[in-house]
Design a protein around this motif. Structure first.
Motif, mmCIF file in Angstrom:
data_model
loop_
_atom_site.group_PDB
_atom_site.id
_atom_site.type_symbol
_atom_site.label_atom_id
_atom_site.label_comp_id
_atom_site.label_asym_id
_atom_site.label_seq_id
_atom_site.Cartn_x
_atom_site.Cartn_y
_atom_site.Cartn_z
ATOM 1 N N GLY A 265 7.660 16.621 8.700
ATOM 2 C CA GLY A 265 8.366 15.488 9.282
ATOM 3 C C GLY A 265 8.262 14.202 8.495
ATOM 4 N N GLY A 266 7.395 14.155 7.482
ATOM 5 C CA GLY A 266 7.284 12.992 6.626
ATOM 6 C C GLY A 266 7.824 13.287 5.242
ATOM 7 N N SER A 267 7.694 12.321 4.343
ATOM 8 C CA SER A 267 8.172 12.536 2.985
ATOM 9 C C SER A 267 7.503 11.540 2.048
ATOM 10 N N PHE A 268 7.561 11.846 0.766
ATOM 11 C CA PHE A 268 7.055 10.951 -0.268
ATOM 12 C C PHE A 268 7.993 11.038 -1.462
ATOM 13 N N THR A 269 8.254 9.875 -2.118
ATOM 14 C CA THR A 269 9.252 9.813 -3.186
ATOM 15 C C THR A 269 8.672 9.135 -4.416
ATOM 16 N N PHE A 270 8.980 9.682 -5.576
ATOM 17 C CA PHE A 270 8.583 9.085 -6.843
ATOM 18 C C PHE A 270 9.687 9.361 -7.861
ATOM 19 N N GLY A 271 9.508 8.899 -9.097
ATOM 20 C CA GLY A 271 10.567 8.999 -10.098
ATOM 21 C C GLY A 271 11.542 7.834 -9.939
ATOM 22 N N ARG A 272 12.514 7.742 -10.840
ATOM 23 C CA ARG A 272 13.511 6.653 -10.790
ATOM 24 C C ARG A 272 14.332 6.753 -9.519
ATOM 25 N N ASN A 273 14.508 5.599 -8.828
ATOM 26 C CA ASN A 273 15.363 5.667 -7.646
ATOM 27 C C ASN A 273 16.793 5.968 -8.089
ATOM 28 N N GLY B 198 8.265 0.446 -0.483
ATOM 29 C CA GLY B 198 7.864 1.056 0.778
ATOM 30 C C GLY B 198 6.557 1.799 0.655
ATOM 31 N N ASN B 199 5.972 2.123 1.795
ATOM 32 C CA ASN B 199 4.668 2.765 1.813
ATOM 33 C C ASN B 199 4.712 4.214 1.348
ATOM 34 N N GLN B 200 5.875 4.828 1.414
ATOM 35 C CA GLN B 200 6.005 6.217 0.946
ATOM 36 C C GLN B 200 6.852 6.279 -0.323
ATOM 37 N N PRO C 143 0.839 -1.210 0.000
ATOM 38 C CA PRO C 143 0.000 0.000 0.000
ATOM 39 C C PRO C 143 0.865 1.247 0.000
ATOM 40 N N VAL C 144 0.398 2.304 -0.630
ATOM 41 C CA VAL C 144 1.152 3.553 -0.745
ATOM 42 C C VAL C 144 0.296 4.681 -0.168
ATOM 43 N N PHE C 145 0.866 5.461 0.738
ATOM 44 C CA PHE C 145 0.101 6.544 1.369
ATOM 45 C C PHE C 145 1.057 7.603 1.897
ATOM 46 N N PHE C 146 0.516 8.800 2.161
ATOM 47 C CA PHE C 146 1.289 9.866 2.787
ATOM 48 C C PHE C 146 1.453 9.557 4.274
#
Length: 976
Positions: A440-448, A380-382, A312-315
C-alpha cells in the motif's frame, strides 16, 4: 473658526468615490461647480496639485459645470477652484487611491478670488458614484499588518467574497477557480497565461514576485468592474507600486525565524516526530526621492528571502522479513538520506516618474525577479533527493506609461508592457525514474519523469485609451492588444520509468511495467508553442444623471487567437466524431456589456444604493491548449510495456515495434471562452465620521466553463457488490473495453461546465483616526457547479479533477470544491501613542511608539468526496481517483473549520530628529497554535474488484495534513 468651518462645509460638498469606471492603475477626480442659485458655472479654472511631487493639472469646467481629471497618479492632492466674481475654494489633503474616482462638487459664493475658503480633513466614507463591489487595501494596511511570507496578494483575503482555491496558492472569487482571475500591476497585465496564475506564479512556485515594500496599495475588484478591465471572469487585483516624491524616503529591513521560535507541527506531534531544523531569513530595503524637484523622481527596491527546510526520507510501509525484501530494502537504504528544500528569492524594482509638463507625464518601471526552489521539482518523504531538482523562476518586466492632456476635455493614455517569464525545472539524476510499491505504500528514486523541463513566455502588451468629458458624460474608449509567445518543453516519461510491485521484485529485477516516451517523426515532440494573440476594444461612460444618480455603463469585445496545433491524427473514429487534433476554435462572440448605478438616498450622501450587472470573459490557460498540441498520439508517443522490458537501469534507444493504444487530448470543435454573468446590489451607510457599514449581495453565474472529460467510454450500468459484513450495495460500472479501440482515453477539453454563486455579506470599515483603523466582514455564500477545471492535463496526476462519469459530468452537480459557507475576517492597526504630552522624557520614550496589529480569520471547511481505495477502478474508466464510495454523492463531506489569529507588536524608536526611526517587530502567525486540518483521509472503503467486496478503512476522516503551527518571527526595520 467654527462658523467659518460650517460655511466651508456648506459651500463645498464633496464625496470620496470608487466606482465602476475604475482606473486600472490610476485615479480620477471629477465634480460639478455651481453658483449660489445652483446653476452650472462655465469656465471655472480647476487646478489639481500633488502635495508630494508638484504634479499639476488644470481644467476648465464645461457648459454643464463639470470637470474631469482622468488617469491621475495615486497620492495626496489639493484642489483649487477659481472663477472671476466668486471666492476661491480650496480642498486639501485629498488622498487618491488606486482605481478611485473622487467626486468633488463645489457651490461657489459671490466675492473676490483673493478671498478663499479652505476645507481640509477626511473625505466621507460612503462612495456615492461607485457601482462595483470592491475594496481598497491601503498603504497602512500593506505596511503594518502581519503577513506570513510577505506575499501582498494574501491581503486580498481581507475582503468579502474571496477565499483560497483548492489549487495551492490560487484565490477564488465568486466560487470561480483561480484561472479566472487577473492581476494588474500599474495598470498592466501581470499574469502567466500558460499556468493561469500571476507572473512568476507567486504563492505557488515562489513566495512572491513583487516586494511588499514596493507596493503602495491595491484594489480588490470582486464583482462588476468596468469595461476597461477584462480577461477575468472572477476577480481583478489592481496594484500600484510606489514612486519617489520630493522628499527622500526609504527603509532597510531584516526578518528572521528559526526552529526554536516555532511550535511543532500537528502531523509531527501525532507521529512522535520532534521539531525539525528550520531557518528563514528575509531582508532588503527601499529608497526613493527627487532627481529634480517637482519634475523627475526615482524609487528603488530590493527584497531577498532565504528559507531552508529539512526533508526527511523514509519508507511508508513495513519491510517484510523475507530475504529478497530485506535485500531490496538494503539496496534502497542509500536513498533514505534526508535533504534540504528551500527558497532563494531575489527581487529588484526600479521606477522613474517624470512630470514632462502640466499636460504630459511619463512613468517607467522595471522589476527583476530570480527564484530558486531548492529540490522543489518532486520532493517528499517517499522521494529520494535524486528524484527531485531545483525549480527556477526568472522574470523580467518593463512597464511604460505615458499620458497627455489635450485642452480641458481630452486625455490620451498609452501603456506598454513587456514581461519575460522563464520557469525551468532541473533534474538531480540521469537514471530512469523507479517506483517501488510495497503493502500500500511506495518509494521513488531516479530522475523524475518530466524533468529537465521549461516553460518560457514573453509578453508584448499595448494599451491605448482616450478619456473625453462632454456635458454630464465622462467617456472613455480604448483598445488592449496582448501578444504572448510561449515555449513549453515537457518531456514526460522520455527518460524512462520502471515500476515494481514489491521490494522483493526490485531485488530480483522483475519490474511489472516500463514506460518511455518518444518524439514522433517530423514533429517537435515534447516542445509546444501555444502562443496567444489577444485583442480587446472597450467603450464606457459615467453619466451623472442628477446630483444623486450616477449611471456607469460600457461595452467590451474580446477575441483570443490561439496558435493552431501542427499535427492531425488521421484516425477515422476521431473524424467520425468531428474531432480534429490540429484545430482549436476561435471564439468570435465575446460581447461583454456592463451596467451599474449608484443612487444617493439623502442630501448628505451618508446612505447609498449601488448595483450592477455585466458579462465577463475568462482566459483559457495555455497549459490546456499546449497539451492538445503534443498529446495527440503522434507528436509524443508513449509506450508502456509489460513484456520484453529493457534491463534495468537501461532505457530504449528507439521506439519499440509494438502496438499501442495512446491516451490523447483534443479540444472540442465548439470550444468557446469561459464567461460569467455577475450582478451585485449593496446598501452602504456612514454611521459617523469614521465608521461605515455595507450590506451587500453578490451573484455570479458561470457559463461555458472549461473541463476535461474522457469520452472514449461505454455508458455506466448498475451492478451489485457487498460490504465486508455481507450487506449488499449497488455499484456503477461499464464494459472494460473502449468504443474506439485505437485509443485509451480520449480526453476532450470542452466548455460545458457551469456554476452558480450567491453570497451575502456585511462589511464594517473604520478608517484610521484616533490611532486606530479596522476592516471586518462576514460572508455567507454557496457555490454549486459541475466540476469545472482548466488544468486537468496529465493522465494520472490530474485524475482527481474530473467527474465520476465523464460521459455525463452534469450528474456531479453539487457544492463546488471552492464552496465556503461561512467566512469572517477582521484586520486592525492600533497605534498606542497616547502619552505625547507626558512630562517625563524617559516615560514618554518608553510608553510611546507602540503599535498592535492583527488579522483574525474564521471560515467553514471546504467540501470533499469520499473516494475508494485499494487501487480500485469501479467504473472502469482507467481512473482510480474519481471513484466514490457507494451511494455517496460529490462533496457531501466537509473539512473542519479553520481559525487563525496573526498578530504583530511594533515598537518605533526615534533615532534622529524623528526623521529616522528604528522599527522593532515581533510577529506570531497562528498565535493560538490551532491545528487547522488541511486534508483528511478520504477513503472509507477499500474495494476488491475480484471479490467485489468493500472493506472499511478505520482512518477515514482523520487528519492527514494540517496548516502551519504557531510561527514566531522577529524583525528590525530602519525607516527614513
Amino acid at each position: 473658526m467654527p462658523r467659518l468651518l460650517q460655511l466651508a462645509l456648506g459651500v463645498f460638498t464633496l464625496t470620496g468615490v470608487l466606482f465602476a469606471q475604475s482606473e486600472a492603475g490610476g485615479a480620477t477626480v471629477t465634480g460639478t461647480v455651481t453658483d449660489p442659485s445652483g446653476a452650472a458655472v462655465t469656465g471655472a479654472k480647476v487646478t489639481l496639485n500633488s502635495d508630494q511631487t508638484g504634479y499639476t493639472r488644470v481644467f476648465e469646467t464645461n457648459a454643464s459645470g463639470l470637470y474631469n481629471f482622468a488617469r491621475v497618479p495615486v497620492g495626496r492632492y489639493s484642489l483649487v477652484i477659481d472663477k472671476s466674481g466668486f471666492k476661491s475654494v480650496k480642498r486639501t489633503d485629498m488622498d487618491l487611491t488606486v482605481g478611485a474616482m473622487l467626486t468633488v462638487d463645489a457651490a461657489l459664493t459671490v466675492g473676490s478670488t483673493s478671498e478663499s475658503i479652505t476645507v481640509s480633513g477626511d473625505l466621507p466614507l460612503v462612495e456615492t458614484t461607485r457601482s462595483q463591489t470592491s475594496t481598497n487595501v491601503d498603504e497602512r494596511a500593506v505596511k503594518d499588518l502581519p503577513i506570513n511570507g510577505r506575499n501582498f496578494l494574501d491581503f486580498t483575503l481581507l475582503t468579502p467574497g474571496v477565499n483560497r482555491d483548492t489549487r495551492g496558492g490560487d484565490l477564488t472569487f465568486g466560487g470561480q477557480r483561480g484561472t479566472a482571475n487577473s492581476l494588474l500591476v500599474d495598470g498592466m497585465d501581470s499574469n502567466n497565461l500558460f499556468f493561469g496564475q500571476s507572473s512568476g506564479r507567486a504563492g505557488v512556485r515562489n513566495p512572491y514576485s513583487f516586494s511588499q515594500d514596493a507596493v503602495e496599495e491595491f484594489q480588490v475588484n470582486t464583482n462588476g468592474f468596468a469595461a476597461e478591465i477584462g480577461r477575468a471572469g472572477g476577480g481583478v487585483i489592481n496594484v500600484v507600486t510606489k514612486s519617489g516624491t520630493n522628499t527622500f524616503h526609504g527603509n532597510a529591513f531584516e526578518f528572521f525565524r528559526d526552529r526554536e521560535l516555532n511550535a511543532n507541527t500537528f502531523i509531527n506531534k501525532s507521529r512522535g516526530i520532534v521539531r525539525q531544523p528550520y531557518h528563514y531569513n528575509q531582508f532588503g530595503g527601499t529608497v526613493g526621492g527627487p532627481i529634480k524637484k517637482d519634475k523627475i523622481f526615482f524609487f528603488l527596491s530590493y527584497d531577498g528571502q532565504r528559507n531552508l527546510n529539512p526533508n526527511p526520507v523514509f519508507f511508508n510501509f513495513t519491510v517484510p522479513t523475507d530475504s529478497l525484501s530485506q535485500a531490496g530494502a538494503a539496496e534502497l537504504s542509500k536513498y533514505l538520506t534526508p535533504y534540504t528544500t528551500g527558497y532563494r528569492n531575489d527581487i529588484g524594482l526600479a521606477k522613474v516618474d517624470w512630470n514632462l509638463s502640466n499636460t504630459q507625464r511619463l512613468s517607467v518601471r522595471a522589476n527583476i525577479h530570480r527564484f530558486t526552489g531548492i529540490n522543489f521539482e518532486n520532493g517528499g518523504n517517499q522521494s529520494a533527493q535524486e528524484h527531485t531538482g531545483n525549480s527556477l523562476v526568472s522574470t523580467n518586466s518593463l512597464a511604460v506609461n505615458y499620458s497627455k492632456v489635450f485642452g480641458s476635455a481630452v486625455v490620451f493614455d498609452s501603456r506598454f508592457n513587456w514581461v519575460k517569464d522563464d520557469e525551468p525545472g532541473e533534474a538531480n539524476s540521469t537514471a530512469p525514474e523507479t517506483v517501488v510499491n510495497q503493502s500500500g505504500g511506495s518509494f521513488t528514486f531516479g530522475r523524475n519523469n518530466f524533468s529537465p523541463r521549461y516553460t518560457n513566455s514573453k509578453r508584448y502588451q499595448f494599451i491605448e485609451s482616450v478619456s473625453y468629458l462632454r456635458g454630464k458624460h465622462a467617456y472613455k474608449i480604448g483598445g488592449d492588444l496582448n501578444f504572448e509567445r510561449i515555449d513549453n518543453f515537457f518531456p514526460g516519461n522520455f527518460s524512462g520509468v520502471y515500476r515494481y510491485n514489491s521490494l522483493a521484485d526490485f531485488a530480483a529485477r522483475k519490474p511489472f511495467q516500463f514506460t518511455q516516451g518518444f518524439a514522433g517523426d517530423g514533429t517537435d515532440g515534447p516542445l509546444t508553442k501555444p502562443n496567444i494573440a489577444e485583442f480587446a476594444f472597450f467603450v464606457q461612460d459615467a453619466w451623472r444623471v442628477t446630483d444623486r444618480l450616477t449611471l456607469n455603463y460600457g461595452y467590451r469585445y474580446d477575441i483570443a487567437s490561439y496558435a493552431q496545433p501542427k499535427v492531425l491524427n488521421p484516425d477515422a473514429g476521431l473524424a467520425a466524431q468531428g474531432l480534429a487534433t490540429n484545430r482549436i476554435n476561435t471564439d468570435k462572440n465575446n460581447h461583454a456589456p456592463r451596467f451599474g448605478f449608484a443612487y444617493r438616498l439623502d442630501d448628505k450622501g451618508r446612505q447609498l444604493l449601488r448595483g450592477g450587472y455585466g458579462i465577463f470573459y475568462s482566459r483559457t490557460p495555455s497549459i490546456l491548449t499546449g497539451t492538445a498540441m503534443s498529446q495527440n498520439g503522434i507528436q509524443v508517443q508513449t509506450y508502456t510495456l509489460s513484456a520484453n522490458l529493457p534491463t534495468y537501469p537501461n532505457i530504449l534507444s528507439a521506439p519499440p515495434t509494438v502496438s499501442r493504444t495512446p491516451d490523447i487530448y483534443v479540444v472540442a470543435p465548439n470550444y468557446v471562452s469561459p464567461l460569467t454573468a455577475q450582478w451585485n446590489f449593496n446598501y452602504e451607510v456612514q454611521l459617523s465620521k469614521d465608521y461605515a457599514v455595507t450590506f451587500g449581495y453578490l451573484g455570479l453565474h458561470g457559463y461555458h466553463l472549461s473541463r476535461t472529460r474522457d469520452i472514449n467510454l461505454f455508458p455506466l450500468y448498475a451492478d451489485t457488490a457487498t460490504y465486508a459484513n455481507g450487506t449488499p450495495t449497488v455499484i456503477y460500472t461499464r464494459l472494460a473495453n473502449r468504443p474506439n479501440a485505437n485509443f485509451g482515453r480520449i480526453s476532450l477539453f470542452d466548455s460545458g461546465a457551469d456554476s452558480i454563486y450567491h453570497g451575502a455579506f456585511v462589511q464594517g470599515t473604520k478608517r484610521f483616526s484616533r490611532n486606530f483603523q479596522l476592516l471586518a466582514s462576514y460572508t455567507f455564500s454557496k457555490v454549486i457547479d459541475t466540476v469545472p477545471d482548466a488544468t486537468s492535463v496529465v493522465v494520472g496526476s490530474d485524475d482527481g479533477k474530473v467527474a465520476l462519469d465523464t460521459l455525463n459530468p452534469n450528474n456531479d452537480r453539487a457544492a463546488g470544491d471552492t464552496n465556503v459557507k461561512h467566512r469572517f475576517v477582521a484586520s486592525g492597526v492600533w497605534d498606542l501613542n497616547y502619552f505625547q504630552r507626558y512630562n517625563n522624557a524617559f516615560a514618554h520614550y518608553i510608553l510611546n511608539g507602540w503599535q498592535l496589529s492583527g488579522i483574525f480569520n474564521a471560515r467553514s471547511g471546504q467540501p470533499y468526496s469520499a473516494t475508494v481505495g485499494g487501487n480500485a477502478d469501479i467504473n472502469r474508466d482507467g481512473n482510480t481517483r474519481n471513484d466514490r464510495a457507494p451511494m455517496t454523492g460529490r462533496n457531501i463531506y466537509t473539512l473542519p473549520s479553520v481559525y487563525t489569529l496573526d498578530a504583530r507588536v511594533t515598537k518605533v524608536v526615534p533615532l534622529y530628529k524623528e526623521s529616522v526611526r528604528l522599527r522593532l517587530v515581533g510577529e506570531a502567525f497562528n498565535l493560538a497554535n490551532r491545528a487547522n486540518v488541511a486534508n483528511v483521509n478520504r477513503t472509507p472503503f477499500n474495494y476488491n474488484s475480484t471479490t467485489k467486496v468493500f472493506s472499511p478503512v478505520a482512518i477515514f476522516g482523520t487528519a492527514s495534513t494540517a496548516g502551519d503551527p504557531r510561527i514566531l518571527q522577529i524583525a528590525a526595520k530602519i525607516e527614513f
